[in-house]
Design a protein around this motif. Structure first.
Motif, short mmCIF file in Angstrom:
data_model
loop_
_atom_site.label_atom_id
_atom_site.label_comp_id
_atom_site.label_asym_id
_atom_site.label_seq_id
_atom_site.Cartn_x
_atom_site.Cartn_y
_atom_site.Cartn_z
N TYR A 55 0.86 -1.18 0.00
CA TYR A 55 0.00 0.00 0.00
C TYR A 55 0.89 1.24 0.00
N THR A 56 0.73 2.09 -1.00
CA THR A 56 1.68 3.19 -1.17
C THR A 56 1.21 4.50 -0.54
N GLY A 57 0.06 4.48 0.09
CA GLY A 57 -0.38 5.69 0.79
C GLY A 57 -1.10 6.67 -0.11
N LEU A 58 -1.41 7.84 0.46
CA LEU A 58 -2.21 8.84 -0.25
C LEU A 58 -1.40 9.61 -1.29
#
Lengths: 559, 131
Positions: B37-40
């Motif tokens: 998950y690479t974040g916002l």
């Protein structure tokens, strides 16, 4: 509140009932479920009696409306005096189109404006930045400069309406623009009424529109507190928000706890910056969610009010009554709405409206039935507003104050939620306060765990969502959804290009340089931002200057 | 090829609503997949770059801001430029019905809208990854 002898008598009567009548019925016909829980997974007992609120002290725990600890409401007459403000969050596309929607809402009887900004605006980017591509005008209105703000409020007298603006990281800039528009209308800042959300901590936790790191963000917030105390005294300088925390999946107790923990951090930051608590605390406001579990939500609002009053008095030694009062806006729960059978959402919103009103809200936004599908259409927005009006004028719940007080269940739940929230706040204190707890990912993790539990409960049908995991039907494609014209990005770009040709660019540069210097020092930044805004510096230009000095927040990714 | 399925969960654009993305990331992980998950606030470029670096089988993107018509196809364009055709790309979020077919035409394999059970897209990924 109850006589000890009577309580003992009641206990033995209850035992008799449980061993006798109840037991017999249960043997023949067991209850529907082994465990009953609230919407937030809190255990719910079969029956509540005075035994469950044996320690309740009326004077200490409830008091009278408008009096400490404000459990029963912040005003002595509540809705008998004045109904809550019906405030529908709206804004999309260009300032011109949003201005039309606001005028429509005012004609329809809405009593306060609530501005939704698009994501580039919320994150301090202009419409012509490459990163803004595809986002301009989508979730709200695009504001690049004072020019857009002038159009947004054209023909709306700012001394007559109160305006709430959902803006956080660049709140100082949008507030400065609002003041500048008012001045052009001939309305002085001290007459302005409204709210800026200005709550950066919950952006780090749950909403995501942060720009700067924690320290400079807290400075901007306290700068606003100080500036408004002197210049815009009727303005609510912050709306400390549990709404998004709940939408991200928290429980009701977590919603209270994390919101008030953020509140504590802001109060502490302002005190540390040398402000007197009674100078700024009266202008703090709050923003909560309203979900489907009617009685739990009512208890939540009451518990939050009481807990905040106690914190302000005992922890911060606030003296003014207004410093102790938790005044709040409510929005119904967007995440409770279903894309399936969207008409059912009208009913959900009605229940949530009742909860907010029975909980004593000061203002309310009701969501539209089609929000799980698209931005709300005009028809849906009208039904949402009518829902509030029906509760206000037809339901009767407005005619007396805090009508659910004294319910054994509601009082017991109010106590329990306050207790749970306080436990979380103590834990956050032990981690060094909300900013530290966020940095460590503690708050985010707690919320995510609750969200995941909720999802699993839906999937194994422990929790029923009508129309979604039970009572489903084949449905035709929804129609009449709102579509934002994709040309809005282009329009905004053209406006910007023209603005940059016609404004006094030397003045813009001079004001931006002065802002930059001020940011490096310790001065209050509001006057500098206001000068830049008045010279038609763009939001992006102003935020870029601050980004240069302050740096940018790096998200702590927690899974 | 017995290694677990690798999925990149991405939030392209400026949207900060990551409840869904995070619930999905956990559900995929509980289903035995490896999740990145690479974040916002990821640009399409960042998402594609991460997908290549992490050698994923699937990119699952979530957008609730309405910017899907721009950002989802942009990811497909970039994959094409990199000559990558063995990554399954799926999307989710508040995506109006009318937008779904054009997105599929652009190469997004499937769009999941609100109310979709996690088991639906877990099975979809298992059945449709390109190996």
């Amino acid at each position: 509140m109850f006589d000890k002898g009577k309580l003992n008598q009641l206990q033995s009567q209850k035992d008799t009932w449980e061993e006798g009548k109840l037991k017999k019925v249960l043997e023949k016909r067991p209850e529907r479920k082994k465990e009953f829980t609230t919407g937030s997974n809190k255990e719910v007992g079969r029956l509540y009696t005075p035994l469950d609120v044996a320690d309740l002290d009326y004077e200490r725990d409830l008091g009278f409306p408008g009096e400490y600890p404000y459990t029963r409401g912040v005003q002595p007459t509540m809705y008998r005096g004045r109904l809550w403000t019906m405030r529908q969050y709206a804004g999309f596309s260009t300032a011109e189109e949003s201005n039309e929607r606001y005028k429509y809402l005012l004609e329809q009887g809405t009593t306060g404006l609530s501005v939704a900004f698009d994501l580039p605006t919320q994150i301090g980017y202009d419409s012509d930045y490459p990163i803004s591509e595809g986002e301009v005008g989508k979730v709200g209105v695009a504001i690049d400069s004072l020019e857009d703000m002038e159009i947004l409020f054209k023909d709306i007298p700012l001394d007559k309406v109160s305006t709430s603006m959902t803006i956080n990281a660049p709140a100082a800039v949008l507030l400065a623009m609002y003041i500048a528009v008012a001045e052009k209308q001939g309305v002085s800042a001290d007459k302005l009424k409204g709210t800026i959300q200005n709550d950066i901590l919950k952006e780090y936790i749950a909403r995501g529109t942060y720009i700067f790191p924690v320290q400079p963000s807290m400075r901007l917030i306290t700068n606003i507190f100080e500036y408004c105390h002197k210049e815009v005294p009727k303005w609510n300088t912050i709306s400390i928000s549990g709404y998004h925390i709940r939408e991200a999946g928290s429980t009701a107790a977590q919603e209270i706890a994390f919101t008030l923990a953020d509140g504590i951090a802001y109060v502490q930051a302002a005190i540390d910056a040398g402000l007197d608590v009674d100078d700024f605390a009266p202008r703090l406001s709050f923003f909560f969610n309203s979900h489907n579990d009617l009685l739990e939500e009512v208890a939540k609002f009451r518990a939050a009010r009481r807990l905040w009053a106690r914190i302000m008095k005992e922890r911060f030694g606030a003296k003014k009554e207004k410093s102790l009062m938790l005044r709040f806006h409510t929005q119904t729960g967007g995440s409770t709405l279903t894309a399936q059978q969207p008409e059912n959402n009208v009913v959900r919103v009605a229940i949530q409206t009742l909860a907010a009103v029975l909980g004593g809200t000061q203002s309310l936004h009701t969501n539209s039935r089609d929000e799980a599908l698209a931005l709300p259409s005009e028809d849906s927005v009208r039904i949402a507003l009518r829902t509030q009006q029906i509760v206000a004028y037809e339901s009767g719940v407005t005619e007396t104050i805090d009508p659910l007080a004294g319910s054994y269940y509601v009082e017991s739940l109010t106590n329990k939620l306050e207790e749970d929230a306080l436990e979380y706040i103590n834990k956050i204190d032990s981690l060094g306060g909300a900013p530290k707890a966020i940095e460590k990912g503690y708050i985010q993790k707690e919320i995510q765990d609750s969200a995941y539990t909720y999802q699993k409960q839906i999937e194994n049908e422990e929790r029923i969502v009508v129309g979604m995991n039970k009572f489903m039907i084949e449905e035709p494609k929804p129609t009449g959804l709102l579509k934002v014209d994709p040309a809005v990005g282009k329009l905004q770009k053209e406006k910007l290009a023209k603005l940059k040709e016609t404004r006094d660019n030397q003045l813009v540069n001079k004001n931006l340089e002065e802002l930059s210097k001020a940011a490096e020092g310790e001065a209050n930044l509001m006057p500098y931002i206001k000068e830049a805004v008045k010279a038609y510096a763009t939001l992006g230009e102003i935020c870029d200057v601050l980004r240069e000095v302050f740096g940018e927040y790096q998200q702590n990714i927690i899974l | 090829m017995d290694r677990p399925i690798r999925v990149l969960v991405g939030k392209p654009g400026l949207d900060g609503h990551d409840r869904g993305a995070k619930v999905i990331a956990r559900a995929l992980r509980d289903a035995g997949m490896e999740v990145i998950y690479t974040g916002l606030r990821q640009t399409p470029e960042q998402i594609v770059e991460a997908a290549i670096q992490e050698d994923v089988d699937c990119i699952a993107m979530s957008i609730l801001s309405g910017a899907h018509n721009h950002l989802f196809p942009r990811v497909m364009e970039l994959l094409k430029e990199e000559k990558i055709d063995d990554i399954l790309v799926i999307g989710g979020g508040v995506v109006p019905d009318d937008d779904i077919q054009p997105l599929k035409d652009a190469g997004i394999a499937e769009i999941f809208t609100p109310g979709t059970p996690t088991t639906t897209f877990i099975n979809y990924i298992k059945e449709n990854i390109i190996r």
